[in-house]
Design a protein around this motif. Sequence first.
Motif, PDB file in Angstrom:
ATOM      1  N   ALA A  24       0.464  -1.297  -0.075  1.00 42.70           N
ATOM      2  CA  ALA A  24      -0.087   0.144   0.216  1.00 42.70           C
ATOM      3  C   ALA A  24       0.919   1.296  -0.018  1.00 42.70           C
ATOM      4  O   ALA A  24       0.695   1.722  -1.049  1.00 42.70           O
ATOM      5  CB  ALA A  24      -1.427  -0.189   1.345  1.00 42.70           C
ATOM      6  N   ALA A  25       1.690   1.231   0.721  1.00 43.28           N
ATOM      7  CA  ALA A  25       3.005   2.402   1.119  1.00 43.28           C
ATOM      8  C   ALA A  25       3.841   2.333  -0.671  1.00 43.28           C
ATOM      9  O   ALA A  25       3.631   3.791  -0.885  1.00 43.28           O
ATOM     10  CB  ALA A  25       4.092   2.170   1.826  1.00 43.28           C
ATOM     11  N   LEU A  26       3.712   1.542  -1.651  1.00 39.09           N
ATOM     12  CA  LEU A  26       4.538   1.612  -2.473  1.00 39.09           C
ATOM     13  C   LEU A  26       3.472   2.299  -3.156  1.00 39.09           C
ATOM     14  O   LEU A  26       3.921   3.311  -4.437  1.00 39.09           O
ATOM     15  CB  LEU A  26       5.431   0.715  -2.486  1.00 39.09           C
ATOM     16  CG  LEU A  26       6.497  -0.305  -3.093  1.00 39.09           C
ATOM     17  CD1 LEU A  26       6.491  -1.285  -2.634  1.00 39.09           C
ATOM     18  CD2 LEU A  26       7.807   0.664  -3.233  1.00 39.09           C
ATOM     19  N   GLY A  27       2.236   1.782  -3.669  1.00 39.55           N
ATOM     20  CA  GLY A  27       1.378   2.362  -4.321  1.00 39.55           C
ATOM     21  C   GLY A  27       0.917   3.437  -4.238  1.00 39.55           C
ATOM     22  O   GLY A  27       0.054   4.232  -4.931  1.00 39.55           O
ATOM     23  N   LEU A  28       0.782   4.236  -2.556  1.00 40.49           N
ATOM     24  CA  LEU A  28       0.542   5.315  -2.600  1.00 40.49           C
ATOM     25  C   LEU A  28       1.919   6.332  -2.200  1.00 40.49           C
ATOM     26  O   LEU A  28       1.513   7.979  -1.577  1.00 40.49           O
ATOM     27  CB  LEU A  28      -0.227   5.919  -0.832  1.00 40.49           C
ATOM     28  CG  LEU A  28      -1.469   4.471  -1.048  1.00 40.49           C
ATOM     29  CD1 LEU A  28      -1.975   4.756   0.376  1.00 40.49           C
ATOM     30  CD2 LEU A  28      -2.627   5.247  -2.327  1.00 40.49           C
ATOM     31  N   THR A  29       2.734   6.495  -2.854  1.00 41.18           N
ATOM     32  CA  THR A  29       3.818   7.225  -2.862  1.00 41.18           C
ATOM     33  C   THR A  29       3.800   8.031  -3.490  1.00 41.18           C
ATOM     34  O   THR A  29       4.588   9.358  -3.298  1.00 41.18           O
ATOM     35  CB  THR A  29       5.766   7.104  -3.458  1.00 41.18           C
ATOM     36  OG1 THR A  29       5.245   6.020  -4.210  1.00 41.18           O
ATOM     37  CG2 THR A  29       6.005   5.297  -2.308  1.00 41.18           C
ATOM     38  N   TRP A  30       3.566   8.248  -4.635  1.00 39.78           N
ATOM     39  CA  TRP A  30       3.016   9.379  -5.765  1.00 39.78           C
ATOM     40  C   TRP A  30       2.178  11.086  -4.343  1.00 39.78           C
ATOM     41  O   TRP A  30       2.206  11.390  -4.818  1.00 39.78           O
ATOM     42  CB  TRP A  30       1.830   8.623  -6.903  1.00 39.78           C
ATOM     43  CG  TRP A  30       0.053   8.613  -6.246  1.00 39.78           C
ATOM     44  CD1 TRP A  30      -0.196   7.200  -6.566  1.00 39.78           C
ATOM     45  CD2 TRP A  30      -0.450   9.237  -6.245  1.00 39.78           C
ATOM     46  NE1 TRP A  30      -0.792   7.225  -6.362  1.00 39.78           N
ATOM     47  CE2 TRP A  30      -1.306   7.972  -6.209  1.00 39.78           C
ATOM     48  CE3 TRP A  30      -0.783  10.660  -6.543  1.00 39.78           C
ATOM     49  CZ2 TRP A  30      -2.841   8.533  -5.778  1.00 39.78           C
ATOM     50  CZ3 TRP A  30      -1.758  10.849  -6.787  1.00 39.78           C
ATOM     51  CH2 TRP A  30      -3.518   9.716  -6.153  1.00 39.78           C
ATOM     52  N   LEU A  31       1.909   9.948  -3.561  1.00 40.15           N
ATOM     53  CA  LEU A  31       1.124  11.551  -2.607  1.00 40.15           C
ATOM     54  C   LEU A  31       1.851  12.268  -2.329  1.00 40.15           C
ATOM     55  O   LEU A  31       1.513  13.821  -2.374  1.00 40.15           O
ATOM     56  CB  LEU A  31      -0.356  10.692  -1.971  1.00 40.15           C
ATOM     57  CG  LEU A  31      -1.209  10.217  -2.724  1.00 40.15           C
ATOM     58  CD1 LEU A  31      -1.941   9.680  -0.962  1.00 40.15           C
ATOM     59  CD2 LEU A  31      -2.361  10.791  -2.772  1.00 40.15           C
TER      60      LEU A  31
END
Length: 163
Positions: free
Chosen positions: A107-114
């Motif tokens: 989840a963290a890797l998927g949301l790093t763009w934020l």
Amino acid sequence: MAKALVREVHALDPNLAPGEVISMREHFERTTAVRRVAVMMLGVFGGLALLLAAIGLYGVMSYTVSQRTRELGLRMALGANGSDLLWLVMSHGIALTAAGVALGAGAALGLTWLMGNLLYKVSPRDPLAFVSACLVMSIASLAACFLPAWRATRTDPVRALRD
């Protein structure tokens, strides 16, 4: 130095009132104060999140051990020693931790763009940060699992089978 600077300004133009004279360090501290408070609050909230996760895992493991008291007592009556029970309970906690760390890292890797634009000279997918976070979470979860596992090794087989 500030008094000498004010004298020089008045010598150049007596009608000119110099503003506040502060050092470069004080100027730097004033401009970065908001960011420092934000980072401090982020650290405090991160620590609280880690504490809540450890307490939650401790609660789950403690409940699991209390529900499996009869099984653990039977295992001890059949010859299992304390280290076997310790490993049995710890392996359950390690499996829960591994699943949680894998889901959290994904989840963290998927949301790093934020938060990519909030970072300065650091990649949002910094491997050292991810490995460190996984390591800290794993150590905290092992600590949270140890007390229920240790308590499981102290199970009295006679009392567990009688209850």
